[in-house]
Design an enzyme around this catalytic site. Structure first.
Site, short mmCIF file in Angstrom:
data_model
loop_
_atom_site.label_atom_id
_atom_site.label_comp_id
_atom_site.label_asym_id
_atom_site.label_seq_id
_atom_site.Cartn_x
_atom_site.Cartn_y
_atom_site.Cartn_z
N ARG A 149 -36.15 56.94 13.99
CA ARG A 149 -36.71 55.60 14.24
C ARG A 149 -37.91 55.67 15.18
NH1 ARG A 149 -33.33 50.37 16.55
NH2 ARG A 149 -35.13 49.06 17.06
N ASN A 170 -29.79 49.41 7.41
CA ASN A 170 -31.13 48.86 7.16
C ASN A 170 -32.03 49.81 6.39
OD1 ASN A 170 -31.41 46.20 8.14
ND2 ASN A 170 -31.23 46.98 10.23
N CYS A 229 -26.71 40.76 7.34
CA CYS A 229 -27.64 40.80 8.46
C CYS A 229 -27.15 39.77 9.48
CB CYS A 229 -29.04 40.44 7.99
SG CYS A 229 -30.24 40.35 9.33
N HIS A 270 -34.62 39.82 6.38
CA HIS A 270 -35.69 39.81 7.38
C HIS A 270 -36.93 39.07 6.87
CE1 HIS A 270 -33.84 43.34 9.90
NE2 HIS A 270 -32.98 42.35 9.66
N TYR A 308 -38.34 37.48 12.23
CA TYR A 308 -39.17 38.54 11.66
C TYR A 308 -40.46 38.02 11.03
CZ TYR A 308 -35.61 42.07 12.52
OH TYR A 308 -34.75 42.92 13.13
P1 NAD Z 1 -27.00 54.86 15.28
O1 NAD Z 1 -28.23 55.66 15.43
O2 NAD Z 1 -26.11 54.71 16.43
O3 NAD Z 1 -26.20 55.44 14.02
C1 NAD Z 1 -24.86 55.13 13.79
C2 NAD Z 1 -24.10 56.37 13.39
O4 NAD Z 1 -24.46 56.80 12.07
C3 NAD Z 1 -24.37 57.58 14.29
O5 NAD Z 1 -23.20 57.90 15.01
C4 NAD Z 1 -24.79 58.67 13.31
O6 NAD Z 1 -24.29 59.94 13.66
C5 NAD Z 1 -24.20 58.16 12.01
N1 NAD Z 1 -24.69 58.74 10.76
C6 NAD Z 1 -25.93 59.15 10.44
N2 NAD Z 1 -25.95 59.59 9.16
C7 NAD Z 1 -24.70 59.42 8.67
C8 NAD Z 1 -24.07 59.67 7.40
N3 NAD Z 1 -24.74 60.22 6.38
N4 NAD Z 1 -22.76 59.38 7.26
C9 NAD Z 1 -22.05 58.85 8.27
N5 NAD Z 1 -22.59 58.59 9.48
C10 NAD Z 1 -23.89 58.88 9.68
O7 NAD Z 1 -27.45 53.45 14.70
P2 NAD Z 1 -27.11 51.95 15.12
O8 NAD Z 1 -28.14 51.49 16.05
O9 NAD Z 1 -25.70 51.81 15.47
O10 NAD Z 1 -27.37 51.23 13.75
C11 NAD Z 1 -26.68 51.63 12.59
C12 NAD Z 1 -27.30 51.04 11.35
O11 NAD Z 1 -27.04 49.66 11.27
C13 NAD Z 1 -28.80 51.19 11.26
O12 NAD Z 1 -29.18 51.45 9.93
C14 NAD Z 1 -29.31 49.85 11.72
O13 NAD Z 1 -30.58 49.57 11.25
C15 NAD Z 1 -28.26 48.95 11.13
N6 NAD Z 1 -28.09 47.62 11.71
C16 NAD Z 1 -28.19 46.58 10.86
C17 NAD Z 1 -28.02 45.29 11.28
C18 NAD Z 1 -28.21 44.20 10.29
O14 NAD Z 1 -28.55 43.09 10.67
N7 NAD Z 1 -28.06 44.47 8.99
C19 NAD Z 1 -27.69 45.04 12.61
C20 NAD Z 1 -27.56 46.13 13.47
C21 NAD Z 1 -27.76 47.42 13.01
C1 G6P Z 2 -31.36 42.68 14.38
C2 G6P Z 2 -31.46 42.94 12.93
C3 G6P Z 2 -31.00 44.26 12.55
C4 G6P Z 2 -31.69 45.30 13.38
C5 G6P Z 2 -31.39 45.09 14.83
C6 G6P Z 2 -32.21 46.02 15.70
O1 G6P Z 2 -32.44 41.90 14.61
O2 G6P Z 2 -30.92 41.92 12.15
O3 G6P Z 2 -31.18 44.43 11.19
O4 G6P Z 2 -31.26 46.56 13.02
O5 G6P Z 2 -31.50 43.81 15.24
O6 G6P Z 2 -31.69 46.00 16.98
P1 G6P Z 2 -32.00 47.13 18.05
O7 G6P Z 2 -31.24 46.76 19.25
O8 G6P Z 2 -31.53 48.42 17.40
O9 G6P Z 2 -33.47 47.15 18.25
MN MN Z 3 -30.85 42.52 10.05
#
Ligand code: NAD
Ligand code: G6P
Ligand code: MN
Length: 433
Positions: free
Chosen positions: A93, A147, A169, A199, A253
């Protein structure tokens, strides 16, 4: 009882979903929760697993927590699989944000060049998960947070086996909570008709106890009373006449598109001080894991609210509960358009208010989008579809097309510069290229 598998279980967000399952235990009897991660996330997974065990013990609910680095061990007979992983971790990232910024372009996790590369890294892994699920739990629902959530969901629907994937989301839920706050009421009394893409979603109308309050919400937004509803998107006020002229509710967004210059300037200012959002998140995550390690801690710490995805678990748990309990309530999710939005093809994924039953989401008809925005929504959808094809084929020309038509890039020369530099930087996570 239900078996749930969470892929990316080592995420610092996981205590939220544990809390969500604990709070809803009466209506959603989860018996087994499997947290899956990979070798590089081993330590995080262990810390999260232990915290989860302390949380369910304190709550006195009979949820058994399992942790594993082998997803095929976790998947058999799962009822729901949730995905919240990050291919390449936060280091990837950081590159997604820094490389475009260095060239004077928006550096963002899910928009522009960065969002495109997150999709290129993620879609192949999601297709592997889909493949394993078809074999080990073919009837399970796949609830995707990973994401860019809408693009990843469409990638699976186009190229995977399951039809039971739903993207999620926290933005729509956050917008409803913010409107509730404006009116000092509980958010259960607010409903917004959502339509658009992940988004890139708009609130077409807002209701309080079923009464239309759209105009008064718009006026309050124009007055600057509702800022960015997520911590990761900087809050810069809209021009009041822009909001009243638009007369539907933008999501945070949209600032990347309708305030591109101001946001870019702010991002560049932070960048010159050496910090992008990914680096702030890295620090936050270190703090969180220090807290999670404490054997006395047995609940979700409030610091987690500093993350942009705060309250994502409410979206996940209420969706799973409505499917399990066949509730028939209305929730915004990312699912096949199927005619709900007239300006988007039926076989594409949209973010739209849906009726949720045990058969999954059924989108509500939203008809035409306002002429002022339907071009942008369609352009983003074109971009998303080309990105998906590029991710699946590894075709350089498709990737260049995707980068060029993204409205945050819009130059073939610069698209090539960004593409080449980012392909090289992410090589280890892009085996298809
Ligand atoms: P993070 O960097 O903490 O990753 C979470 C975990 O995924 C880590 O422990 C990592 O080791 C693991 N990982 C990586 N590749 C993997 C695989 N192939 N199989 C299993 N585990 C694997 O990330 P985060 O900040 O916790 O965010 C996780 C995801 O959720 C991201 O893609 C982020 O964009 C998404 N997210 C989405 C929303 C939303 O609104 N949709 C909200 C928050 C986070
Ligand atoms: C929210 C979104 C997620 C995004 C996250 C990022 O706005 O809906 O899709 O991954 O925030 O948050 P962070 O704390 O990782 O910047
Ligand atoms: Mn989102």
């Amino acid at each position: 009882g239900l078996k749930i598998v969470t892929i990316g279980g080592g995420s610092s967000y996981t205590p939220e979903i544990i809390e969500g399952f604990i709070r809803r235990y009466e209506e959603l009897p989860v018996r087994e929760l499997w947290l899956v991660d990979i070798e590089t996330g081993k330590e995080k997974l262990e810390i999260i697993g232990n915290l989860a065990k302390r949380m369910v013990k304190k709550a006195g609910v009979p949820i058994t927590i399992y942790t594993t680095l082998n997803r095929r061990e976790a998947l058999p007979n799962a009822d729901f699989v949730t995905t919240q992983f990050r291919v390449g971790s936060l280091d990837a990232r950081i590159k997604d944000e820094r490389i475009p910024l260095r060239h004077g372009y928006i550096g963002q996790e899910t928009n522009g060049a960065g969002g495109m590369f997150k999709a290129l890294r993620t879609i192949p892994v999601m297709l592997e998960i889909d493949h394993d699920m078809a074999e080990l739990c073919p009837d399970a629902w796949l609830i995707n947070f990973t994401n860019p959530s809408g693009i990843v969901t469409e990638g699976v629907l186009r190229y995977g086996k399951t039809k039971k994937i739903i993207g999620l989301c926290n933005v729509p839920i956050g917008m409803e909570m913010a409107v509730a706050k404006l009116f000092s009421v509980d958010s259960s009394r607010i409903r917004i008709d959502f339509a658009g893409l992940n988004h890139m979603v708009f609130g077409l109308s807002a209701y309080l106890d079923g009464n239309d309050i759209t105009k008064s919400v718009i006026d309050k937004i124009a007055d600057g009373k509702m800022g960015s509803t997520v911590k990761n998107v900087m809050n810069i006020d809209w021009v009041p006449e822009f909001v009243t002229g638009l007369s539907i509710i933008p999501c945070p967004y949209h600032r990347y598109y309708f305030k591109r210059q101001e946001l870019l300037e702010k991002e560049l200012e932070e960048f010159s001080k050496g910090e992008t959002r990914a680096e702030i998140v890295k620090k936050l995550e270190d703090e969180l894991f220090q807290l999670y390690k404490d054997p006395e801690l047995d609940s979700k710490p409030s610091q987690l609210e500093q993350r942009g995805g705060a309250y994502y678990s409410d979206a996940a748990c209420r969706l799973i509960s409505s499917i399990y309990n066949d509730k028939g309530d209305i929730q915004p999710v990312d699912t096949l358009n199927n005619g709900a939005l007239a300006v988007i093809s039926p076989d594409s994924v949209v973010e739209v208010s849906c009726v949720i039953t045990k058969n999954g989401p059924r989108p509500l008809t939203m008809g035409e989008l306002p002429i002022e925005i339907n071009g942008l929504v369609q352009q983003i959808k074109s971009f998303e579809r080309v990105v998906i094809d590029a991710a699946v084929t590894g075709d350089y020309k498709k990737a260049l097309l995707a980068m060029t038509i993204n409205p945050l890039v819009s130059s073939d020369t610069m698209a090539k510069v960004l593409l080449d530099e980012m392909l090289a930087a992410h090589q280890k996570d892009l085996p298809q290229f």
